[in-house]
Design a protein around this motif. Structure first.
Motif, PDB file in Angstrom:
ATOM      1  N   UNK A  60       0.728  -1.425   0.077  1.00  0.00           N
ATOM      2  CA  UNK A  60      -0.007  -0.004   0.011  1.00  0.00           C
ATOM      3  C   UNK A  60       0.873   1.175   0.047  1.00  0.00           C
ATOM      4  N   UNK A  61       2.087   0.930   0.168  1.00  0.00           N
ATOM      5  CA  UNK A  61       3.036   2.326   0.045  1.00  0.00           C
ATOM      6  C   UNK A  61       3.052   2.833  -1.424  1.00  0.00           C
ATOM      7  N   UNK A  62       2.607   2.140  -2.521  1.00  0.00           N
ATOM      8  CA  UNK A  62       2.387   2.543  -3.683  1.00  0.00           C
ATOM      9  C   UNK A  62       1.070   3.089  -3.943  1.00  0.00           C
ATOM     10  N   UNK A  63       0.636   4.342  -4.125  1.00  0.00           N
ATOM     11  CA  UNK A  63      -0.533   5.039  -4.214  1.00  0.00           C
ATOM     12  C   UNK A  63      -0.605   5.555  -5.479  1.00  0.00           C
ATOM     13  N   UNK A  64       0.552   5.931  -6.112  1.00  0.00           N
ATOM     14  CA  UNK A  64       0.360   6.644  -7.481  1.00  0.00           C
ATOM     15  C   UNK A  64       1.285   6.148  -8.532  1.00  0.00           C
ATOM     16  N   UNK A  65       0.738   6.229  -9.555  1.00  0.00           N
ATOM     17  CA  UNK A  65       1.643   5.581 -10.730  1.00  0.00           C
ATOM     18  C   UNK A  65       3.004   6.353 -10.882  1.00  0.00           C
TER      19      UNK A  65
END
Ligand code: ATP
Length: 699
Positions: free
Chosen positions: A648-653
């Motif tokens: 969930x640390x990746x929130x944006x492309x």
């Protein structure tokens, strides 16, 4: 005077009242022939062609020759002569196979042709016989200047007493190879028309049409003019008709000397006979025809003006059929009654290698016959004719074929239209070409179904997977297309470029441009389906960019294969080579297996040479820029064991772009330019590769 027969013939050069090649109507009686006064000239099939009148005056002054085999009233020297003088060819070979090193290191010299000399004049057909491996094809190659650079060639070839230089061979000889290299989906008429367009410049469309129809009627092809040539998978014209089309292609340039390598191989004996009789007819119309032949029927014995027998690279005999019978009888080798003289004389002169004793005995017999021939009056007379032809200097100059080829641009236009027409008629080929990428897209869509925006449900991984598949797989489909389609075109271009119709690189360019529309449509069908079905970034501009990027690897796969097919003969090697290059490119350039920044410096540099670097970077930006992800953990849903810690640390492309491809957003346009610059670079490489092929095959 009773009219017995009507013959067509060509008036000879230098008679003073008609151009060479003019046809006269001759009426022959029992013991003499005469020219009809004020005759109208028509074609042999009765169709009116150019017509004109001609007075009979001069018809009996000996200025023309009757070419009918019933009336041998030779009154002038032939318009063209070919002398082959002391042609030898040796190759250096390894004594053993590569796995037997001691013998592999040793080399020995093998004599393929040994001091072959003969002389033929126009109006004559020379049949070259000999058992398999006796050197017939090598002799034709040597005469036509098409022998490889692997061995040492010596001796001279003279036309009309003028020694031929290396660059003149192409203009002097028409060479019909053993195999017919023709485009399967063209009709006979189209095949000949395109060849005429490539060969004849100053001819109008109407003149080319007339020329094609004249050649078709000369070779009795008019009735199949609109039939397709056909191939292995679909029926077309017969094998004999295909042979005649190959010969017709050569006749379009009005050659004075035609060489044919085993034109009857693979044909039934009746069709083979018809072909030889037709060739004899062609020879009678003021041409020299030299043909190698296997097992002709006995009734063809008198059809040949001269017969040569080869054995172990030596010319054992060369003379007229009647002389042949007398010569072998004098040597003590009589042809028994009811036997085929061709078979008998080839048997007498062949070397039997089944045992050492037989080999020694038959070799000595062959040698004795050769010595007798070289001491005979037939051989001396041939040498005399050769010497005489070398002394006469007022004959037509080289070249003999019409050499009026159009400009490079026109040739490429003709090649483009020809390949395009051929491919567009191949229904299955076109269908496969257009659908193969789509079928592949179906696999991916079936596997992915629908992209999610939740990172825990593969939002990032699935997108990267699709990009990997789109870039990694599309070169393969291109490669398969090229191997399937281009190898046959390469064989055609090898032959036609040796005939002097065009250069091989022109066929390369015609090929790469003619497949371009098919590649664009095929990739567009694939991307349209995949992009919207799996639910990639829903933006038309991005979709177009995605399609434009995926198109390049597909085209590169096909073009790179074609470029390599220029210098590597074996298509299987190319298959493996292009596949390995593609895998290596993906590993080094994509950054999917290992981030580019973490790779050793040498690989980082190498990655700039891969198209995969630019296409992957572009697709990552196209898909991930301004893309937001969700994460079900954040939304308070149960996590389960399958959730990757920290997902969930990746929130944006943009995080994906910054981590894996830093600065890729600002390089977007540059990446596009660099990616597309692979195409002109490949075109240049292709031209160079086919220029190398030109050299490899010609010398
Ligand atoms: N470049 C070469 N290197 C080695 N051997 C060669 C080379 N060219 C020809 N030969 C050999 O020379 C011999 C004559 O070959 P060629 O093809 O001329 O025979 P041919 O009489 O036409 O046979 P066929 O009737 O079977 O076609 C063969 O044994 C062939 O293997």
């Amino acid at each position: 005077m009773p009219v017995w027969e009507i013959h067509w013939l060509n008036l000879r050069l230098g008679n003073g009242y008609a151009e060479p090649g003019t046809r006269l109507l001759i009426v022959c009686g029992v013991d003499r022939c005469t020219i009809c006064p004020n005759i109208v000239v028509t074609q042999a099939d009765g169709e009116m062609s150019e017509s004109f009148s001609m007075p009979a005056t001069g018809s009996e002054n000996g200025s023309f020759r009757f070419l009918s085999d019933k009336k041998e009233e030779q009154t002038t020297s032939p318009s063209c002569s070919l002398s082959v003088s002391g042609v030898s060819y040796t190759v250096s070979e390894r004594a053993g196979p590569w796995w037997d090193l001691p013998s592999y290191r040793k080399r020995w010299t093998r004599q393929i042709l040994n001091e072959v000399s003969f002389h033929v004049s126009s109006g004559e057909i020379l049949g070259i016989l000999g058992n398999s491996g006796s050197g017939k094809t090598t002799l034709l190659d040597a005469i036509a200047g098409r022998i490889g650079h692997l061995g040492t060639l010596s001796g001279d070839v003279f036309i009309n007493g003028q020694k031929i230089k290396q660059e003149q061979y192409q203009d002097c000889f028409s060479y019909v190879l053993q195999s017919d290299n023709l485009l399967s989906y063209l009709t006979v008429e189209e095949t000949l028309t395109y060849t005429a367009q490539l060969a004849l410049r100053r001819h109008s469309e109407e003149a080319i049409r007339k020329k094609v129809s004249a050649v078709m009627s000369e070779l009795s092809l008019t009735h199949v003019g609109r039939s397709v040539i056909g191939g292995r998978v679909f029926p077309g014209i017969s094998g004999g008709e295909r042979r005649r089309v190959s010969i017709a292609c050569q006749l379009l340039q009005d050659p004075k000397v035609i060489l044919l390598d085993e034109p009857t191989t693979g044909l039934d004996s009746m069709t083979a006979n018809q072909i030889v009789v037709l060739l004899a007819e062609l020879a009678r119309r003021d041409r020299i025809v030299i043909v190698t032949i296997h097992q002709p029927r006995s009734e063809l014995f008198r059809v040949f003006s001269r017969i040569a027998v080869m054995s172990r690279g030596e010319l054992v005999f060369c003379g007229q059929p009647g002389e042949m019978v007398d010569f072998f009888s004098q040597c003590g080798y009589e042809c028994p009654e009811y036997c085929n003289p061709f078979d008998i004389y080839v048997d007498f002169t062949s070397v039997d290698t089944r045992s050492v004793e037989r080999e020694a005995a038959t070799f000595s017999r062959m040698h004795n016959i050769t010595s007798s021939y070289q001491g005979s009056a037939i051989y001396q007379s041939m040498l005399g004719k050769m010497e005489q032809s070398l002394r006469v200097s007022n004959k037509a100059a080289i070249p003999f074929k019409s050499k009026e080829s159009p400009s490079s641009l026109v040739k490429m236009g003709v090649l483009f239209r020809r390949t395009m027409r051929n491919l567009s008629r191949d229904r299955m080929g076109v269908l496969m070409r257009l659908s193969q990428n789509l079928i592949y897209g179906l696999f991916i869509a079936f596997f992915v179904v629908r992209l999610d925006s939740d990172v825990t449900k593969g939002a990032v991984q699935d997108r990267i997977g699709i990009i990997y598949q789109a870039v990694g797989a599309s070169p393969y489909t291109g490669m398969l297309n090229a191997v399937a389609l281009f190898t046959s075109l390469r064989a055609i271009s090898d032959q036609e470029s040796q005939d002097g119709l065009y250069s091989k690189w022109q066929m390369f360019l015609a090929y790469v441009f003619h497949i371009l529309p098919f590649s664009i449509v095929s990739v567009f069908i694939f991307t349209s389906f995949l992009y919207w079905t799996v639910g990639m970034h829903p933006d038309t501009m991005r979709f177009l960019c995605f399609s434009a990027v995926v198109l390049v690897p597909h085209i590169i796969g096909e073009w790179l294969t074609v470029v390599l097919l220029g210098v590597v003969q074996n298509p299987n090697m190319i298959n493996s080579g292009v596949a390995l290059l593609n895998i290596a490119g993906i590993l080094v350039g994509s950054g999917f297996l290992r981030s580019t920044q973490q790779m050793p410096e040498v690989f980082q540099w190498l990655s700039y040479l891969t198209f995969q670097k630019y296409s992957c970077e572009l697709l990552i930006v196209t898909e991930f820029h301004e893309l937001n992800f969700t994460c079900m953990i954040h939304e308070g849903q149960p996590t389960g064991n399958s959730v990757i810690p920290g997902a969930c640390l990746i929130a944006q492309g943009s995080q994906i772009i910054d981590q894996g491809y830093p600065g890729a957003l600002s390089r977007y346009t540059l990446d596009f330019v660099l990616l597309y610059s692979f195409l002109p670079a490949l075109l240049l490489l292709g031209v160079a590769s086919f220029k190398i092929r030109d050299r490899l095959i010609r010398h």
